[in-house]
Design an enzyme around this catalytic site. Sequence first.
Site, mmCIF file in Angstrom:
data_model
loop_
_atom_site.group_PDB
_atom_site.id
_atom_site.type_symbol
_atom_site.label_atom_id
_atom_site.label_comp_id
_atom_site.label_asym_id
_atom_site.label_seq_id
_atom_site.Cartn_x
_atom_site.Cartn_y
_atom_site.Cartn_z
ATOM 1 N N SER A 1 -9.726 1.424 2.949
ATOM 2 C CA SER A 1 -8.890 2.233 2.098
ATOM 3 C C SER A 1 -7.812 1.464 1.345
ATOM 4 O O SER A 1 -7.242 1.980 0.386
ATOM 5 C CB SER A 1 -8.227 3.326 2.935
ATOM 6 O OG SER A 1 -7.334 2.754 3.875
ATOM 7 N N SER B 1 -9.827 -0.999 7.080
ATOM 8 C CA SER B 1 -9.243 -0.777 5.750
ATOM 9 C C SER B 1 -8.478 -1.952 5.154
ATOM 10 O O SER B 1 -8.096 -1.907 3.989
ATOM 11 C CB SER B 1 -8.319 0.437 5.777
ATOM 12 O OG SER B 1 -9.078 1.617 5.820
ATOM 13 N N LYS C 1 0.852 -1.184 0.000
ATOM 14 C CA LYS C 1 0.000 0.000 0.000
ATOM 15 C C LYS C 1 0.892 1.239 0.000
ATOM 16 O O LYS C 1 1.927 1.261 0.687
ATOM 17 C CB LYS C 1 -0.880 -0.035 1.254
ATOM 18 C CG LYS C 1 -1.944 1.043 1.321
ATOM 19 C CD LYS C 1 -2.822 0.827 2.557
ATOM 20 C CE LYS C 1 -3.935 1.841 2.656
ATOM 21 N NZ LYS C 1 -4.791 1.629 3.846
#
Lengths: 95, 490
Positions: free
Chosen positions: B153, B177, B78
């Site tokens: 997310s 997330s 990420k």
Amino acid sequence: MKISTDEVTKIAHLARLEIDVSQKEKMAEQLSHILQYIDKLKDVDVEGVKLFSGAAFMNNVLRDDELKVSPGPDVTLANAPQRDEDFYIVPRIVK
Amino acid sequence: MEFCELTIASAQKLLLGHQISSFELTNALLDRIEKYDDKMGAFITVDKDLALEQAKRADQDIADDKISALTGVPIALKDLLCTRGIKTTCGSKILDNFIPQYDGTVVSKLKGNGAVIIGKTNMDEFAMGSSTENSSYKITTNPWNKEYVPGGSSGGSAAAVAAQFCCAALGTDTGGSIRQPASHCGVVGLKPTYGRVSRFGLVSYGSSLDQIGPITKDVKDAALLLNIISGNDKMDSTSAAVDVPDFTHAFDQFKKGSLKGMTAGIPKEYMSVDGIDPEVEKVFKEAKKILEDLGVQVKEISLPHTEYVVAAYYIIAPCEASSNLARFDGVRYGFRGKSCEDLIDMYKKTKSKGFGPEVQRRILIGTYALSAGYYDAYYGRASQVRTLIMEDFSNAFKACDFILSPVAPAPAFKIGENIDDPLTMYLTDIFTLSANMAGIPGISVPAGYSSKGLPIGIQMMANRFDEMALLRAGYGFEKTILLEKKFPDL
């Protein structure tokens, strides 16, 4: 809690944000909506309940005070938006 | 077997058996990314040359018999995990040109174990969002249906794993997330206990809530990755000084005796949450039945403060965010606003032009809640409610080994459906926020599909530092349900 556009301006200044005039109304409405929902926390009986903090059950971490090589200004300032040799450049703050 | 189908475990077996090279595997995945990611948008940065260079090095290490736990295995990260020399944007324009000079601890650990970093994945800006629509760069689409969001997310990481662009990925979880996008994309997502994994080199959103964890194709890989990224770190004072077990032992436990002896709790408050989609409910009930058939004793439990979790979270997280994000001032790194009159003007222009609308909204909520006269009513009260939420969980785990629940009230929604209604978006986090508030671990495991073919997962949460229970139950569940279609056709 209802938030006015004036309050949005005030909070934005505290946060060092500039909210576009065309967006203020919408932002005030969204913040009010969110804060109205959050008002339900008032229904909880918190008398005598201690404040939680995520780090509270951890111990303090200390390390020996030892000399290490500094990465040096070229590494430290590599991402500077504006620099002059080994200095960051910012707008003048002393009148 | 196709290269793209490989898990960490299966890739490693072939790599160490000299049946494939890391170069071939990495190259095949890079080709796949090139072919499909234009329309999916899972990645922000892919450095092909760098990835292939790491792959060649891994092949050399294998030839020299210098083998580590991830040698030659391509992993995606990420884009809020600092990677030395590779742009790290947090999905924000404010960090558009930010190239970290150091690796975060988890990144060092992956590299130290021979992993190939294949790319940096898209995300909601500063991890604020549940749909990956809040990225300043692109919208990531759900690999199962491009009209739908992948969740967020960590939507880019979950989509990259589901689209088989990498063997596995790392995400971060501040309020769900990792688990929610894993559920929406039909992959496994594990949020470890707060303190299990060092946060050094993770760009902070809510420091008392953030935790890094694996997003993988199966439960076994989640254990393998967790083994590597866990552990105390002197660079993160909140990382816990507790022993890290070998998490793969969870599978031996399953093999020895199904799941007999385990107890699952179902919170009665969760079942009365408004707006649970009937398809989610159906998948959840089937999952419960499977676990019962495996010998799990299922009982009703109570988490009395469930109703207040979302409200308390959406004070605490924005307060921490407003403080953490103050550092993006345009002085030392990142974007700086143009033609500024003075310092305050520079801060304002930098933040207003650099941050997107959701980030600004949360900074405003946090600033308001922390401002003079409001602190006690908002942050203080929310922190007290957080204590009560934690006590709810401590009491619950006296009666069960793990808590079973849906991950999200509904399958993935359509792109654009909730973007103008932040509160509705926040309310969809109801089942995942608690784990962050209480600091406990949670896992999302694929459990079925909606009638539109979108994946639906189930969540299990365990007591602090008992990831073993989640992996054991998750593995047992996965080995029993045997979903007919594990990955989407792109």
